[in-house]
Each structure stands twice: as C-alpha cells, then as structure tokens.
Design an enzyme around this catalytic site. Structure first.
Site, PDB file in Angstrom:
ATOM      1  N   SER A 100     -26.749 -80.587  10.302  1.00 46.42           N
ATOM      2  CA  SER A 100     -28.087 -80.402  10.864  1.00 46.42           C
ATOM      3  C   SER A 100     -28.440 -78.931  11.072  1.00 46.42           C
ATOM      4  O   SER A 100     -28.513 -78.156  10.126  1.00 46.42           O
ATOM      5  CB  SER A 100     -28.195 -81.204  12.159  1.00 46.42           C
ATOM      6  OG  SER A 100     -29.521 -81.248  12.626  1.00 46.42           O
ATOM      7  N   ASP A 239     -35.262 -77.550  10.163  1.00 45.05           N
ATOM      8  CA  ASP A 239     -33.857 -77.174  10.315  1.00 45.05           C
ATOM      9  C   ASP A 239     -33.130 -77.467   9.009  1.00 45.05           C
ATOM     10  O   ASP A 239     -33.744 -77.854   8.016  1.00 45.05           O
ATOM     11  CB  ASP A 239     -33.217 -77.885  11.508  1.00 45.05           C
ATOM     12  CG  ASP A 239     -33.112 -79.387  11.315  1.00 45.05           C
ATOM     13  OD1 ASP A 239     -33.866 -79.936  10.482  1.00 45.05           O
ATOM     14  OD2 ASP A 239     -32.284 -80.029  11.990  1.00 45.05           O
ATOM     15  N   ASP A 241     -31.271 -79.761   7.728  1.00 42.18           N
ATOM     16  CA  ASP A 241     -31.330 -81.046   7.028  1.00 42.18           C
ATOM     17  C   ASP A 241     -32.720 -81.672   7.062  1.00 42.18           C
ATOM     18  O   ASP A 241     -32.909 -82.801   6.607  1.00 42.18           O
ATOM     19  CB  ASP A 241     -30.279 -82.021   7.562  1.00 42.18           C
ATOM     20  CG  ASP A 241     -30.583 -82.526   8.962  1.00 42.18           C
ATOM     21  OD1 ASP A 241     -31.220 -81.795   9.733  1.00 42.18           O
ATOM     22  OD2 ASP A 241     -30.178 -83.657   9.288  1.00 42.18           O
ATOM     23  N   ASP A 243     -34.774 -82.778   9.469  1.00 38.27           N
ATOM     24  CA  ASP A 243     -35.234 -83.834  10.382  1.00 38.27           C
ATOM     25  C   ASP A 243     -35.867 -83.276  11.657  1.00 38.27           C
ATOM     26  O   ASP A 243     -36.324 -84.033  12.506  1.00 38.27           O
ATOM     27  CB  ASP A 243     -34.111 -84.822  10.721  1.00 38.27           C
ATOM     28  CG  ASP A 243     -32.975 -84.213  11.539  1.00 38.27           C
ATOM     29  OD1 ASP A 243     -32.970 -82.978  11.735  1.00 38.27           O
ATOM     30  OD2 ASP A 243     -32.085 -84.969  11.969  1.00 38.27           O
TER      31      ASP A 243
END
Length: 441
Positions: A100, A239, A241, A243
């Site tokens: 993440s 960010d 990833d 999400d």
C-alpha cells in the site's frame, strides 16, 4: 496457530517472516487448497510497482498451481482494479501483492473473494489453519495452469469512466495527478484525460524503488507546490496501490478523506441518492465531519479503523458511502472496494455539476485540529501493560474538556502505536498528544 492477517491482509519487511518467498509459496498453496475445496478454482494476481513484487508473484503462482488452482497474471495493477477484475474474469479469488502506502522495503498481500470483497474473518481462519499443515502438492495430472491476461488495463479504464455521469465532462479542468510511482502510473492519465481534463501527471515513472518516496497520498508537499505554481484547478494524489485518495484544492490546501466523503455525502443527499441517509466512518473520523453530517440529518456510523471494517458496517447498515480520513473511500454503488480513481471521479462530478471549486465545496465542513503521532515499536505490544497510560489519558482528557477526543491504538499494519488527539484548540491538542506519545518512548 499464528495470526498472520492484520487489518489489511499481511504486510512487513521483505525478507523477514512472513514476507519471504518460502512463506508466499506455502501461502499460495494454503489459499489454493481452501479454494479447491469448493470447486474448480482459478485466481488472478496483480501487484504494485515495488521490485520485490516479481519475487512474490512467482512464489504465489507456484503455490496456487501446486494446489491445483489456475492462475491468471495481471502485472502491475491497482488494488481496486484487481477487486473489479476478479468479478469480470469470474475468478474464485483475487490477489494483490502490495504494501500500500509503505516504501519499497516492505511488501505484503491482500485477497479478494469472487465478489470482489475483502476476505471474511472466517475465510482467513481457514487459511491460517491450512498454513499449519505440511504442504503437499497435487498430482501431476491436477496441477493448475498459468496464463497472462493481455488487456486487463483497458477493461478497468473503461469501468472507471463508466462511474462518471456521461452527461457531464471534465473539459477545461486543469488537474495535477500524483501517482506515487505506484500502480496507477499507467492508468490515471487515460481515465481523466479521456473524460476531457487537461492533465499534468507527476511521479508516474516507477523504477521498483521509488514507490511512495516523498510523493503520493502520504506526502503531498510537492503536489501542493505544483498545483500552486501551475495555477491548476486541483490536485489528485493516490498511494502506491491506488486505493487511497487525497486531493489538493486550488489554493494548495489539502483535502482529506473525511472532507471528501462529506462532499460526496452532501451532494448525494441533495440528489436523493444517499441510500438510508447514512455514512460510515471510523473512530478516527474528524469530529467536524460528525457535526457537519449531523447538521444535514445524515446518520453517522462508526467502525473500527480499516477499510475492511468500514465495508462490514456499510453492508450491515445498507449504506453506500463510507471512508477514512487517510483517503480510503468506498462508494458501494459504484464498486466493491476503496478505489482512489473512482472516488476522485465522484468528487469531480459534484464539482462540475455545482460549477464550484474544491475549496468552496469543503467549506461546509469545519475540521477540528487533529494531532496524530506515530510511535515506532520493535514488536506488537499490549496497551494494558502501560499502567501510566490510563492516568495520563484521563488527565489529558480533563485538560481538553468537551468537544474533544483521545484515541490510542496499535496499528494493524505496521509496528506502530498511533496516538490521536482532537480538540478545538490545536496547541492544547498538540501538547496532549506529545504527553501521551512520550509514554511509549
């Protein structure tokens, strides 16, 4: 039995258990074995842009194949894209290799069900039981097959665009987008430019090591600077990833997840689209959001921190909108997981329809000063062992008075103690947060 799953899958330092190739091999086998109990299974695997993703992709792939599960490889792909593609490709599960918003030294893994939802606690327990067993491969005639999808990006780009009101356009909007050198680097520009916006894209040249490095949703300083210098209408930060979403208004001011959820909620309520007139947030949601929603007679439901818990509360309450101040925003009438690109499109739709600006849209919610201090720890700790904590917290709360809040929790994804103090007076909140965080130093 070890408890490997945190609030958002598994995450940690590369090369340190459980973030090793050996463990990911067995993890693929364990998850695959659980899936194979139900039917002939297949999974899809996506990853963000960190260099270790290739290592763990190969290990997971081998583990799934050894359990008799077919594997479709997507390549670099945002987490929410994997959630969506799991459904469209009719896979039994979706897998994302990502840490993440963390830096490249970390990695991890998240799983989605066939419906594109985070795995339930029951499912995770089954997997952890399987991990305690000896790994035994299926016979040669039952080994799974591996393949690579050719056009997954196009499918996801068109899906994102479909969530924006096609009677509207982003024509004339000047937007700066920060991709955090992460998984949205080859997607974001296409989505927003094809809807008409003029895009200045930054931090979209991943090299395996620069993901989230002084950029993206967790470090918006450079984005804020570019928005001001280029006189853009707004900035968008994802960010690593994809999400999370943080936005920057035309004045270079940060607009966080709580404010963005409120902007969407207010618009949807006025349009009669806010199902059950309910919004889900977390224990960390700003008190200003509580009050602003209350003034609109919108019910606020509080969940534990983590988008998985927000989703659970949303499903139980029938709400279609929820999120966190960190930028995880779930629009359940559009998608099944927190999606930075789709959430940004919902905010932009409000902006275009109202012919307003981001700075004006956020004015209806007055944020309380919120001080968050993260204290690093060597390992997960039990707060009950800190006898001084309760006395100090009580003293801080008495100093803060009414209309304030103190929250101390152990992070579910990193070796951190998070100390949050919120009050009308920023200086008093800062002093209280420092006093509490010093207990753990």
């Amino acid at each position: 039995m070890d408890n490997y799953f945190g609030t958002d899958g598994m995450r940690g330092k590369v090369g340190v258990e459980p973030i090793t190739a050996d463990f990911f091999l067995k993890l693929g086998w364990a998850v695959g074995s659980v899936l194979a109990k139900r039917a002939k299974a297949s999974v899809i695997i996506g990853k963000d842009t960190r260099v270790s993703g290739y290592l763990f992709e190969s290990a997971l792939e081998a583990g799934f194949l050894s359990a008799g599960v077919d594997v479709g490889l997507l390549g670099p792909m945002p987490t929410p894209a994997v959630a969506y593609l799991t459904q469209t490709y009719n896979a039994s599960a979706g897998v994302v290799i990502s840490a993440s918003h963390n830096n490249f030294q970390d990695n991890g893994v998240k799983f989605f069900s066939a419906k594109g939802l985070k795995l339930s606690s029951q499912y995770q327990s089954e997997i952890e039981k399987k991990l305690a067993e000896t790994m035994i491969s299926v016979g040669a005639d039952k080994i799974g097959k591996a393949y690579r999808y050719e056009q997954p990006l196009g499918r996801y780009i068109e899906f994102c665009k479909s969530t924006f009101d096609r009677t509207q356009s982003l024509l004339g909007l000047n937007i700066v987008i920060d991709c955090a050198n992460g998984a949205t680097y080859h997607i974001a520009q296409s989505v927003f430019s094809e809807l008409g916006a003029n895009i200045n894209i930054i931090n979209n040249t991943p090299d395996g090591f620069n993901i989230n490095e002084h950029c993206g949703a967790t470090d918006t300083k450079y984005l804020q600077q570019v928005v001001l210098e280029s006189k853009a209408d707004l900035g968008i930060a994802f960010d690593g990833d994809g999400d999370r979403l943080i936005m920057i208004d035309e004045n270079g001011e940060l607009v966080d997840g709580d404010e963005l959820v409120f902007i969407i909620a207010k618009a949807w309520q006025s349009q009669g689209r806010l199902v059950n007139n309910t919004v889900v947030g977390t224990k960390m949601s700003n008190l200003g959001m509580h009050h602003a929603l209350r003034d609109l007679d919108i019910k606020f439901i509080e969940a534990d921190v983590g988008d998985r818990f927000v989703m659970e509360k949303m499903q139980k309450s029938g709400s279609i909108l929820g999120g966190e101040g960190s930028g995880h925003i779930i629009c359940l009438n559009k998608t099944t997981s927190g999606d930075g690109i789709i959430s940004a499109l919902q905010v932009l739709e409000v902006l275009v329809k109202s012919q307003s600006s981001l700075a004006k849209l956020k004015q209806s919610m007055e944020k309380y000063p919120q001080i968050l201090i993260n204290v690093k720890t060597q390992a997960r700790i039990n707060l009950k062992n800190y006898t001084k904590l309760q006395r100090t917290q009580l003293a801080v709360e008495q100093t803060l008075g009414d209309e304030s809040r103190v929250l101390i929790r152990v992070s579910g994804t990193e070796p951190l103690i998070r100390v949050m103090v919120e009050a009308k007076d920023k200086i008093i909140a800062q002093q209280g947060a420092e006093k509490l965080s010093n207990i753990f130093k």
